[in-house]
Design an enzyme around this catalytic site. Structure first.
Site, PDB file in Angstrom:
ATOM      1  N   LEU A 101       0.691  -1.499  -0.059  1.00  0.00           N
ATOM      2  CA  LEU A 101      -0.073   0.111  -0.179  1.00  0.00           C
ATOM      3  C   LEU A 101       1.085   1.694   0.312  1.00  0.00           C
ATOM      4  O   LEU A 101       2.077   0.888   0.899  1.00  0.00           O
ATOM      5  CB  LEU A 101      -0.909  -0.061   1.072  1.00  0.00           C
ATOM      6  CG  LEU A 101      -2.188  -1.355   1.075  1.00  0.00           C
ATOM      7  CD1 LEU A 101      -2.626  -0.755   2.305  1.00  0.00           C
ATOM      8  CD2 LEU A 101      -3.001  -0.823   0.018  1.00  0.00           C
ATOM      9  N   ASP A 102       0.840   2.065  -0.021  1.00  0.00           N
ATOM     10  CA  ASP A 102       1.245   3.546  -0.874  1.00  0.00           C
ATOM     11  C   ASP A 102       1.225   3.715   1.095  1.00  0.00           C
ATOM     12  O   ASP A 102       0.635   3.781   1.537  1.00  0.00           O
ATOM     13  CB  ASP A 102       0.253   4.390  -1.320  1.00  0.00           C
ATOM     14  CG  ASP A 102       0.461   4.497  -2.662  1.00  0.00           C
ATOM     15  OD1 ASP A 102       1.419   2.821  -3.573  1.00  0.00           O
ATOM     16  OD2 ASP A 102      -0.761   4.959  -3.634  1.00  0.00           O
TER      17      ASP A 102
END
Ligand code: URA
Length: 237
Positions: A101-102
């Site tokens: 996930l960013d």
């Protein structure tokens, strides 16, 4: 008894397909004997080595579901010394995140030290639906809705949107909450979808991964996956 390539993959050495190649090339030994037969089965007492390095089969596998906070990096280490997802989990095991996930994305991420499990879930043919809630700038127009229904082209490849729903509109702040489910795992994919429709994503959270959700987990909290959940994830094709 289990197939040799499966055991090699399970202990995180490499994928099952690459393990098969290593076996065929004569690089794998079981109890100090070179094995080139792909059907070979082994058990816990067998000593497996690859290129003369013995695989540690004493590893106990662990599986976690974390509610990742913002400003945490989805990797094991970070050159810049930022907090990583593995820092948040209290274990001695060498776990790593399955996918990413960013840095500024929150929500559901799985971690494990089971190489075969991770390879299985990250394989492109494994179509796991992932659900996100995106807070976007502006309101979705009829054209945007139509585009989402028909799939959005990103880097010359169409992304199928399995489901989407407008959850909330804030006309004053000119923002909108959209729930979106996709199987695609390309980096920054949700932000790219909305960028293509000329909306910036202000906040992004993953709230669903296959049948899993964040129920009972506050930001930064985690839990172990149950045996039933692990088996169910393994069985999804
Ligand atoms: N899509 C994104 O844009 N960012 C994420 O972190 C996950 C999916």
């Amino acid at each position: 008894m289990e197939r040799l390539q499966k055991v090699i993959a399970r202990y995180g050495y490499t994928s099952r397909r690459k393990a098969e190649e290593l076996i065929k090339k004569g690089k794998v030994m079981v109890n100090a004997q070179v094995i080139t037969e792909l059907g070979t089965k082994v058990d816990d007492n067998d000593v497996i080595s690859i290129d003369s390095v013995i695989i540690n089969t004493d590893i106990k596998h662990e599986y976690y579901l974390l509610n990742k906070p913002r400003s945490v990096i989805s990797s094991v280490t970070d050159k810049e010394g930022r907090i990583t997802v593995t820092d948040l989990i209290d274990t001695e095991a060498r776990i790593y995140p399955i996918g990413r996930l960013d840095y500024d994305t929150t929500g559901l991420i799985l971690l494990t030290n089971d190489g075969e499990f991770a390879n299985h879930l990250m394989h492109p043919s494994f179509e796991v639906p992932k659900t996100y809630i995106a807070k976007i700038k502006g309101q979705l127009t009829k054209e945007d809705i139509n585009a989402l229904k028909h799939g959005v082209k990103i880097d010359n490849r169409k992304v199928k949107i399995n489901r989407f729903k407008i959850r909330k509109k804030d006309l004053e702040k000119e923002t909108c909450l959209v729930e979106i489910t996709i199987v695609e795992g390309r980096n920054h994919i949700v932000k790219k979808i909305f960028r293509e429709l000329h909306h910036d994503v202000i906040k992004l959270s993953r709230v669903g991964y296959a049948f899993l959700n964040l129920e009972g987990l506050k930001s930064g909290e985690y839990r172990k996956l149950t045996i039933k959940e692990i088996k169910k994830l393994y069985s999804i094709k």
